[in-house]
Design a protein around this motif. Structure first.
Motif, PDB file in Angstrom:
ATOM      1  N   GLU A   1       0.814  -1.212   0.000  1.00 43.12           N
ATOM      2  CA  GLU A   1       0.000   0.000   0.000  1.00 43.12           C
ATOM      3  C   GLU A   1       0.848   1.263   0.000  1.00 43.12           C
ATOM      4  O   GLU A   1       0.452   2.284  -0.580  1.00 43.12           O
ATOM      5  N   LYS A   2       2.003   1.213   0.666  1.00 43.62           N
ATOM      6  CA  LYS A   2       2.826   2.412   0.790  1.00 43.62           C
ATOM      7  C   LYS A   2       4.277   1.999   0.947  1.00 43.62           C
ATOM      8  O   LYS A   2       4.586   0.994   1.574  1.00 43.62           O
ATOM      9  N   VAL A   3       5.161   2.799   0.361  1.00 43.51           N
ATOM     10  CA  VAL A   3       6.596   2.583   0.487  1.00 43.51           C
ATOM     11  C   VAL A   3       7.211   3.861   1.040  1.00 43.51           C
ATOM     12  O   VAL A   3       7.008   4.953   0.508  1.00 43.51           O
ATOM     13  N   GLU A   4       7.941   3.726   2.137  1.00 42.19           N
ATOM     14  CA  GLU A   4       8.629   4.854   2.745  1.00 42.19           C
ATOM     15  C   GLU A   4      10.078   4.465   2.982  1.00 42.19           C
ATOM     16  O   GLU A   4      10.436   3.296   2.859  1.00 42.19           O
ATOM     17  N   ALA A   5      10.893   5.434   3.307  1.00 39.82           N
ATOM     18  CA  ALA A   5      12.290   5.140   3.594  1.00 39.82           C
ATOM     19  C   ALA A   5      12.367   4.161   4.763  1.00 39.82           C
ATOM     20  O   ALA A   5      11.920   4.457   5.864  1.00 39.82           O
ATOM     21  N   GLY A   6      12.884   2.992   4.514  1.00 40.04           N
ATOM     22  CA  GLY A   6      13.074   2.011   5.575  1.00 40.04           C
ATOM     23  C   GLY A   6      11.878   1.162   5.911  1.00 40.04           C
ATOM     24  O   GLY A   6      11.935   0.373   6.857  1.00 40.04           O
ATOM     25  N   SER A   7      10.778   1.261   5.147  1.00 40.04           N
ATOM     26  CA  SER A   7       9.613   0.429   5.474  1.00 40.04           C
ATOM     27  C   SER A   7       8.679   0.302   4.280  1.00 40.04           C
ATOM     28  O   SER A   7       8.699   1.118   3.350  1.00 40.04           O
ATOM     29  N   ILE A   8       7.866  -0.759   4.340  1.00 39.75           N
ATOM     30  CA  ILE A   8       6.731  -0.895   3.433  1.00 39.75           C
ATOM     31  C   ILE A   8       5.494  -1.161   4.275  1.00 39.75           C
ATOM     32  O   ILE A   8       5.571  -1.726   5.363  1.00 39.75           O
ATOM     33  N   THR A   9       4.355  -0.707   3.775  1.00 42.11           N
ATOM     34  CA  THR A   9       3.078  -1.013   4.409  1.00 42.11           C
ATOM     35  C   THR A   9       2.346  -1.992   3.509  1.00 42.11           C
ATOM     36  O   THR A   9       2.170  -1.741   2.311  1.00 42.11           O
ATOM     37  N   LEU A  10       1.967  -3.123   4.097  1.00 44.12           N
ATOM     38  CA  LEU A  10       1.389  -4.234   3.347  1.00 44.12           C
ATOM     39  C   LEU A  10      -0.047  -4.489   3.789  1.00 44.12           C
ATOM     40  O   LEU A  10      -0.323  -4.579   4.987  1.00 44.12           O
TER      41      LEU A  10
END
Length: 200
Positions: free
Chosen positions: A34-43
């Motif tokens: 759903e979202k990609v940020e520096a150092g993480s993904i939201t699944l």
């Protein structure tokens, strides 16, 4: 499987996916980024639960891509999620043909969580017979021999090294995740390109 891991580490809401810290099990999460940020993904997991996963530039990413049923050869080392049958044989839900460099990975026969009661067999194709549009395989591994029916419509895939360019909103992924230092962390990510779903 996921509901058994609900514990004390809330991520997004009281009903969000959480990980039990006591044993820090490795779990397989299947879903859509759903979202990609520096150092993480939201699944968004296939159950509908949403989890944020820490990752680093060193987190391994592999691209899963479709191949043909004919690409399964005698001597191939494969992994197959399958459903056991009353006669002891297995009916494939998917087949992964391992690259030669990964031959022997996870060899054996064990429970799998793709569907209720499904299994995984990582083994060498000792024999292959065409049966209609499908194939019947004889698989040999350290746990013995298995007969596997591969219907013609079953997805057949392989994988190759990938990178973070695969990790975009809408990408379908299979993530091996674990609680590390109190944070849900992606240990390995298998991703499809352009909406392709890793079938395993």
């Amino acid at each position: 499987m996921i509901k058994h891991l609900i514990a004390s580490l809330a991520l997004c809401s009281a009903s969000a996916l959480v990980f039990a810290q006591a044993s820090a099990p490795t779990v397989r999460l299947r879903g859509t980024i759903e979202k990609v940020e520096a150092g993480s993904i939201t699944l968004k997991e296939r159950s509908g639960e949403v989890v944020q996963l820490r990752m680093t530039p060193a987190t391994p990413v592999s691209e899963v891509l479709p191949i043909a049923l004919a690409d399964i050869k005698a001597g191939s080392f494969i992994g197959t999620a399958a459903m056991p049958q009353a006669d002891g044989s297995q009916v494939a839900l998917e087949v992964l043909v391992f690259p030669e460099a990964a031959r022997g990975t996870g060899e054996g026969h064990f429970p799998w969580d793709l569907q209720p009661q499904s299994t995984m067999t990582n083994a060498t194709v000792a024999d292959l017979v065409a049966t209609g549009d499908g194939r019947t395989l004889t698989l040999k591994c350290k746990d013995g021999e298995k007969k596997l029916l591969v219907p013609a419509n079953v997805p057949v895939v392989t994988f190759q090294p990938g990178d973070a360019s695969l990790l975009v909103p809408g990408a379908k992924v299979l993530v091996n995740a674990q609680l590390v230092n109190g944070q849900p962390t992606a240990q390995r990510i298998l991703a499809g390109r352009n909406g392709f779903t890793p079938p395993m």
